[in-house]
Design a protein around this motif. Structure first.
Motif, PDB file in Angstrom:
ATOM      1  N   PHE A 171      -0.468   0.242 -12.199  1.00 46.73           N
ATOM      2  CA  PHE A 171      -0.310   0.363 -10.750  1.00 46.73           C
ATOM      3  C   PHE A 171       0.408  -0.842 -10.130  1.00 46.73           C
ATOM      4  CE2 PHE A 171      -4.517   2.869 -10.955  1.00 46.73           C
ATOM      5  CZ  PHE A 171      -3.837   4.029 -11.297  1.00 46.73           C
ATOM      6  N   LEU A 172       0.516  -1.928 -10.910  1.00 46.26           N
ATOM      7  CA  LEU A 172       1.196  -3.119 -10.385  1.00 46.26           C
ATOM      8  C   LEU A 172       2.714  -3.017 -10.479  1.00 46.26           C
ATOM      9  CD1 LEU A 172      -1.110  -5.921 -11.847  1.00 46.26           C
ATOM     10  CD2 LEU A 172      -1.049  -5.091  -9.496  1.00 46.26           C
ATOM     11  N   ARG A 173       3.219  -2.066 -11.285  1.00 39.86           N
ATOM     12  CA  ARG A 173       4.671  -1.973 -11.474  1.00 39.86           C
ATOM     13  C   ARG A 173       5.433  -1.764 -10.163  1.00 39.86           C
ATOM     14  NH1 ARG A 173       3.870   2.182 -16.451  1.00 39.86           N
ATOM     15  NH2 ARG A 173       2.962   0.710 -17.947  1.00 39.86           N
ATOM     16  N   GLU A 208       9.630  -9.990 -11.757  1.00 41.12           N
ATOM     17  CA  GLU A 208       9.967  -9.512 -13.087  1.00 41.12           C
ATOM     18  C   GLU A 208       8.784  -8.778 -13.704  1.00 41.12           C
ATOM     19  OE1 GLU A 208      11.292 -12.739 -15.446  1.00 41.12           O
ATOM     20  OE2 GLU A 208      12.999 -13.225 -14.163  1.00 41.12           O
ATOM     21  N   GLU A 209       9.080  -7.891 -14.641  1.00 40.25           N
ATOM     22  CA  GLU A 209       8.039  -7.179 -15.357  1.00 40.25           C
ATOM     23  C   GLU A 209       7.326  -8.131 -16.320  1.00 40.25           C
ATOM     24  OE1 GLU A 209       6.866  -3.992 -15.244  1.00 40.25           O
ATOM     25  OE2 GLU A 209       8.036  -3.841 -13.425  1.00 40.25           O
ATOM     26  N   PRO A 210       6.035  -7.877 -16.633  1.00 39.34           N
ATOM     27  CA  PRO A 210       5.344  -8.718 -17.619  1.00 39.34           C
ATOM     28  C   PRO A 210       6.028  -8.615 -18.971  1.00 39.34           C
ATOM     29  CG  PRO A 210       4.117  -6.721 -17.171  1.00 39.34           C
ATOM     30  CD  PRO A 210       5.223  -6.778 -16.178  1.00 39.34           C
ATOM     31  N   GLY A 211       5.904  -9.657 -19.748  1.00 41.14           N
ATOM     32  CA  GLY A 211       6.618  -9.700 -21.007  1.00 41.14           C
ATOM     33  C   GLY A 211       7.746 -10.718 -20.873  1.00 41.14           C
ATOM     34  N   ARG A 212       8.294 -10.758 -19.631  1.00 37.00           N
ATOM     35  CA  ARG A 212       9.166 -11.859 -19.261  1.00 37.00           C
ATOM     36  C   ARG A 212       8.336 -12.810 -18.403  1.00 37.00           C
ATOM     37  NH1 ARG A 212      13.756  -8.347 -16.664  1.00 37.00           N
ATOM     38  NH2 ARG A 212      12.032  -6.884 -16.467  1.00 37.00           N
ATOM     39  N   LYS A 213       8.933 -13.746 -17.756  1.00 38.80           N
ATOM     40  CA  LYS A 213       8.169 -14.715 -16.970  1.00 38.80           C
ATOM     41  C   LYS A 213       7.599 -14.047 -15.726  1.00 38.80           C
ATOM     42  CE  LYS A 213       8.518 -19.199 -14.721  1.00 38.80           C
ATOM     43  NZ  LYS A 213       9.419 -20.304 -14.333  1.00 38.80           N
ATOM     44  N   ALA A 258      -9.274  -8.447  -8.175  1.00 39.36           N
ATOM     45  CA  ALA A 258      -9.307  -9.142  -9.460  1.00 39.36           C
ATOM     46  C   ALA A 258      -9.470  -8.158 -10.629  1.00 39.36           C
ATOM     47  CB  ALA A 258     -10.462 -10.143  -9.465  1.00 39.36           C
ATOM     48  N   GLY A 259      -9.105  -8.641 -11.820  1.00 37.83           N
ATOM     49  CA  GLY A 259      -9.289  -7.830 -13.023  1.00 37.83           C
ATOM     50  C   GLY A 259      -8.370  -6.622 -13.079  1.00 37.83           C
ATOM     51  N   LEU A 260      -7.141  -6.764 -12.597  1.00 37.34           N
ATOM     52  CA  LEU A 260      -6.225  -5.615 -12.515  1.00 37.34           C
ATOM     53  C   LEU A 260      -5.502  -5.403 -13.844  1.00 37.34           C
ATOM     54  CD1 LEU A 260      -4.783  -6.262  -8.940  1.00 37.34           C
ATOM     55  CD2 LEU A 260      -6.659  -4.746  -9.611  1.00 37.34           C
ATOM     56  N   SER A 261      -6.281  -5.071 -14.871  1.00 36.29           N
ATOM     57  CA  SER A 261      -5.747  -4.824 -16.209  1.00 36.29           C
ATOM     58  C   SER A 261      -5.997  -3.380 -16.607  1.00 36.29           C
ATOM     59  CB  SER A 261      -6.407  -5.757 -17.229  1.00 36.29           C
ATOM     60  OG  SER A 261      -6.268  -7.116 -16.863  1.00 36.29           O
ATOM     61  N   GLU A 262      -5.172  -2.887 -17.530  1.00 34.48           N
ATOM     62  CA  GLU A 262      -5.402  -1.554 -18.077  1.00 34.48           C
ATOM     63  C   GLU A 262      -6.792  -1.518 -18.725  1.00 34.48           C
ATOM     64  OE1 GLU A 262      -3.487   1.416 -18.313  1.00 34.48           O
ATOM     65  OE2 GLU A 262      -2.402   0.445 -16.680  1.00 34.48           O
ATOM     66  N   GLY A 263      -7.528  -0.475 -18.484  1.00 31.37           N
ATOM     67  CA  GLY A 263      -8.903  -0.371 -18.978  1.00 31.37           C
ATOM     68  C   GLY A 263      -9.912  -0.680 -17.895  1.00 31.37           C
ATOM     69  N   LEU A 264      -9.457  -1.458 -16.880  1.00 30.07           N
ATOM     70  CA  LEU A 264     -10.284  -1.722 -15.711  1.00 30.07           C
ATOM     71  C   LEU A 264      -9.689  -1.063 -14.470  1.00 30.07           C
ATOM     72  CD1 LEU A 264     -11.240  -5.471 -16.283  1.00 30.07           C
ATOM     73  CD2 LEU A 264     -12.799  -3.517 -16.286  1.00 30.07           C
ATOM     74  N   ALA A 322       0.838  -1.205   0.000  1.00 24.96           N
ATOM     75  CA  ALA A 322       0.000   0.000   0.000  1.00 24.96           C
ATOM     76  C   ALA A 322       0.872   1.255   0.000  1.00 24.96           C
ATOM     77  CB  ALA A 322      -0.921  -0.010   1.222  1.00 24.96           C
ATOM     78  N   ASN A 323       1.893   1.266   0.827  1.00 27.79           N
ATOM     79  CA  ASN A 323       2.804   2.407   0.864  1.00 27.79           C
ATOM     80  C   ASN A 323       3.524   2.590  -0.467  1.00 27.79           C
ATOM     81  OD1 ASN A 323       2.252   3.132   3.522  1.00 27.79           O
ATOM     82  ND2 ASN A 323       3.913   1.915   4.378  1.00 27.79           N
ATOM     83  N   SER A 324       3.934   1.484  -1.089  1.00 29.12           N
ATOM     84  CA  SER A 324       4.662   1.542  -2.365  1.00 29.12           C
ATOM     85  C   SER A 324       3.789   2.138  -3.462  1.00 29.12           C
ATOM     86  CB  SER A 324       5.131   0.150  -2.782  1.00 29.12           C
ATOM     87  OG  SER A 324       6.035  -0.375  -1.840  1.00 29.12           O
ATOM     88  N   LEU A 325       2.507   1.791  -3.456  1.00 28.14           N
ATOM     89  CA  LEU A 325       1.587   2.300  -4.466  1.00 28.14           C
ATOM     90  C   LEU A 325       1.496   3.819  -4.407  1.00 28.14           C
ATOM     91  CD1 LEU A 325      -0.581   1.681  -6.651  1.00 28.14           C
ATOM     92  CD2 LEU A 325      -2.251   1.642  -4.792  1.00 28.14           C
ATOM     93  N   LEU A 326       1.356   4.371  -3.198  1.00 27.24           N
ATOM     94  CA  LEU A 326       1.253   5.827  -3.054  1.00 27.24           C
ATOM     95  C   LEU A 326       2.598   6.502  -3.273  1.00 27.24           C
ATOM     96  CD1 LEU A 326      -1.144   6.253   0.005  1.00 27.24           C
ATOM     97  CD2 LEU A 326      -1.697   6.102  -2.424  1.00 27.24           C
TER      98      LEU A 326
END
Length: 729
Positions: free
Chosen positions: A596-598, A607-612, A539-545, A322-326
């Motif tokens: 927001f997941l970065r 690892e970042e998506p795009g890799r495993k 759930a559903g933590l995708s861009e656009g949602l 939570a702290n990291s997100l802000l």
């Protein structure tokens, strides 16, 4: 001064009873508060601003402040008004104040307080019969649109109704709305498929229809009350004489209209305490603004400021995310050429012991994601987590269908938050009627729980949950919720009788303060505000949602970040974050995980998506770049992947290291204890937990808390009985 650890921010630890408090000095009310809570609770005069992060015990602090002020003679309980935003929160505050020996304090929502005043002063200030309050705007809006020959559908009418609500709480008339909405840089989207000028005409037409039918709407209650207070000094003086002190909870959510009414109530005085957190502002679309909270010190230069940052709700692992997100937005704002206002967020500090690492995973499609969530919930249930302590949260209500289907397929009961209200259910209304007319209304003490069970047994209650699903299961869950509430209140309250239980139910029914229903909660992120669970699935933590697709400006994206923050901070111990690359099975997988997941991946060493993508439950590099040490069997050294094996610290095929005779005695004790409580045995402790107890033979609270499966909550609930059996053995 440290606060005793407890699993929920709403807990009060080992609090004194109302009778004990009445006999103790006023300062006894402050016992058990941490240093900052105590400072807030003991600051009784002048303006006070409490900046309270999620899970830091803000309700605890302000209710103790009120009760202490009443006991110390500083406050007259009948002349203090505590204001919050939901009937449920107001009912919770009244309940806590009553337990603290301050039952006369008024705790209401802004609308409830305004309506009460409006009804009282209407005959004197306006005269005649007060108009009826309109439940829904859509029907009148449709008539207003027909008068103007504007074509609309039901979805557009809902959008138009929301825009009218925003305009009213922002104190905008049809004329001033047009000026504000079309001003340069306003960025106000055209509502309901009509341009701003047409909407202004619809707004005026709606007001005309309402006047013709002698009706007022929800927002008119505040507007009319403000009008009376502004125009009639006698009325204003009477209100100010009645209420000398004010407490406002969730102050980051006040609208300009609510602030205007609050200023009129105060009349220039400064006996006000406000509580809020700008990082939890998620209702800007309704007119809420954190500006009044952030500017409180400017408006009241002499105000005291207290920050509550000790988080008693969530584990360090959850708080860190939570702290990291802000913090990520704080770093980002430095790079923006024209950043939206972003106040420095509170840095929460968890007061709980370490817990499981949150899981973050991306799935191929929505159905796979929903199936994975159902399987994880099954695993949690096997560990002893009640279904009522599990929630699936999502951005839009349309996302619930896949989760409903997966839970139903898995035989997991659930409830949709925002569907039919608990006290509006037919079986609940019938149960309340049966309780009222029962010949057992004079029962008291432990007999209340038994009487409630006896009465509700003819309405679908049984000690064991039915295997059937659908209406039969829903009826049983409603009855079980009433039985559980009777058990809880009979334990918490002295001189508890059947009459007081019925009175409590009637008060809760009026406030729509529902008891806990045994089932997974499905809810939108907005409707989850103010609630908490042991386990939360975001759930559903995708861009656009997340952020939602129509969040275009920096200000709108910032609100989405705060909404995600609210979701994370609902979790006490278990947190699951998931997304799906495609909507349908076999889809192209064009979705990307939320931006927001970065920072969360970085915090978790993923690892970042795009890799495993590595789920957090598996090995992942830590900050130092080294591999996180995997759990291994204490006998053969094999890496453990199954949750139960990890808890036992051995694989299934290896011999047990515990005292098997002690284990069997513990199982027999648990079985008898479960029958006594009328709950499944695993709800008390799982077999894996009993095995560890049989191996370690813990004797102190500290040692017991180190046993996997025993947290503060279970220790408080079952610790005494467990120590008894261990001492006997």
């Amino acid at each position: 001064m440290s606060q005793p650890a407890f699993s929920s921010s709403s807990s009060t630890g080992h609090a004194l009873s109302a009778t004990q408090l009445a006999a103790a000095p006023p300062e006894a009310i402050l016992d058990g508060l941490d240093e900052e809570q105590r400072l807030a609770a003991s600051t009784l005069k002048g303006p006070l601003c409490i900046l309270a992060g999620a899970g830091t015990g803000k309700t605890r602090a302000i209710t103790h402040r009120i009760a202490y002020g009443v006991r110390a003679g500083v406050y007259d309980p009948h002349r203090l008004l505590a204001v919050t935003f939901t009937a449920r929160a107001a009912a919770e505050m009244r309940s806590r104040l009553s337990a603290l020996g301050a039952p006369g304090v008024q705790a209401r929502t802004f609308h409830a307080a305004a309506l009460r005043q409006l009804q009282y002063f209407w005959p004197v200030a306006i005269g005649g019969t007060m108009p009826q309050i309109l439940d829904h705007k859509v029907r009148l809006l449709a008539e207003a649109a027909r008068r103007l020959h504007v074509t609309t559908d039901r979805a557009a009418l809902r959008d138009l109704a929301s825009e009218i609500e925003w305009a009213k709480v922002s104190t905008l008339t049809p004329e001033s709305y047009l000026e504000v909405a079309t001003a340069e840089g306003a960025g106000r989207p055209a509502p309901g498929g009509v341009d701003h000028r047409t909407f202004a005409k619809l707004y005026q037409s709606y007001e005309d229809v309402k006047l013709d039918k002698h009706l007022i709407d929800f927002e008119d209650v505040l507007l009319l009350n403000v009008g009376i207070l502004e125009d009639d000094e006698r009325v204003a003086a009477q209100v100010r004489q009645q209420y000398r002190h004010f407490v406002v909870d969730e102050y980051q959510d006040v609208s300009p209209l609510q602030q205007r009414m609050l200023d009129l109530w105060l009349g220039g005085r400064e006996e006000i305490c406000v509580v809020g957190d700008a990082a939890q502002t998620i209702y800007s679309f309704t007119g809420a603004t954190p500006d009044y909270l952030l500017g409180f010190k400017r408006r009241h230069p002499e105000a005291n400021l207290v920050k509550l940052v000790r988080d008693y709700r969530s584990t360090p692992e959850v708080v860190k995310l939570a702290n990291s997100l802000l913090a990520d937005r704080t770093r980002e704002s430095v790079k923006l050429t024209d950043p939206a206002p972003w106040p420095e967020p509170l840095q929460l500090i968890s007061q709980r012991e370490r817990g499981p690492v949150p899981k973050l995973i991306q799935h191929a499609d929505d159905d796979t994601e929903a199936g994975w969530i159902a399987s994880e919930i099954k695993a949690l249930q096997e560990q002893g987590v009640p279904l009522s302590e599990v929630a699936i949260l999502y951005r839009t209500n349309g996302q619930s269908q896949a989760f409903e289907q997966s839970l139903a397929t898995a035989g997991i009961s659930y409830q949709l938050r925002g569907s039919e209200r608990f006290f509006s259910r037919r079986e609940v209304r019938e149960a309340l009627a049966a309780l009222r007319t029962s010949s057992l209304v004079d029962d008291a003490g432990d007999a209340v729980s038994k009487s409630v069970r006896d009465i509700l047994s003819s309405h679908g209650y049984s000690a064991k949950a039915p295997e059937a699903t659908g209406a039969v299961r829903e009826r049983w869950e409603s009855m079980a919720a009433l039985v559980a509430l009777a058990d809880q209140l009979s334990t918490e309250r002295e001189d508890f009788t059947m009459r007081s239980f019925i009175s409590e139910l009637e008060e809760r029914s009026a406030a729509q303060h529902a008891p806990t229903v045994e089932g997974v909660t499905l809810a939108s992120l907005h409707s989850a505000k103010g609630l908490e669970w042991e386990a939360v699935f975001l759930a559903g933590l995708s861009e656009g949602l997340m952020p939602i697709t129509f969040a275009k400006t920096q200000k709108e994206v910032d609100e989405e970040r705060r909404l995600f923050y609210v979701g994370i901070t609902r979790a006490r111990k278990f947190l699951f974050l998931s997304s799906a690359a495609s909507r349908h099975t076999g889809g192209r997988g064009r979705r990307t995980p939320s931006r927001f997941l970065r920072p969360l991946r970085k915090e978790m060493g993923m690892e970042e998506p795009g890799r495993k993508i590595i789920p957090s439950g598996g090995p992942s590099p830590n900050a130092s770049g080294r591999k996180k040490k995997a759990s291994t069997c204490s006998t053969c050294g094999k890496v453990l992947t199954n949750g139960t094996e990890v808890k036992r610290r051995r694989c299934e095929s290896c011999p047990a290291r515990y005292d098997e005779a002690l284990f069997e005695k513990l199982r027999a004790w648990r079985s008898d204890y479960a029958k006594e409580l009328e709950v499944p045995a695993f709800v008390i402790f799982t077999d894996a937990t009993l095995e560890v107890i049989a191996e370690r033979r813990p004797t102190s609270d500290e040692a017991l808390l180190k046993v996997p499966g025993i947290g503060e909550r279970k220790l408080e609930k079952h610790g005494d009985r467990l120590r008894e059996i261990l001492n006997e053995i």
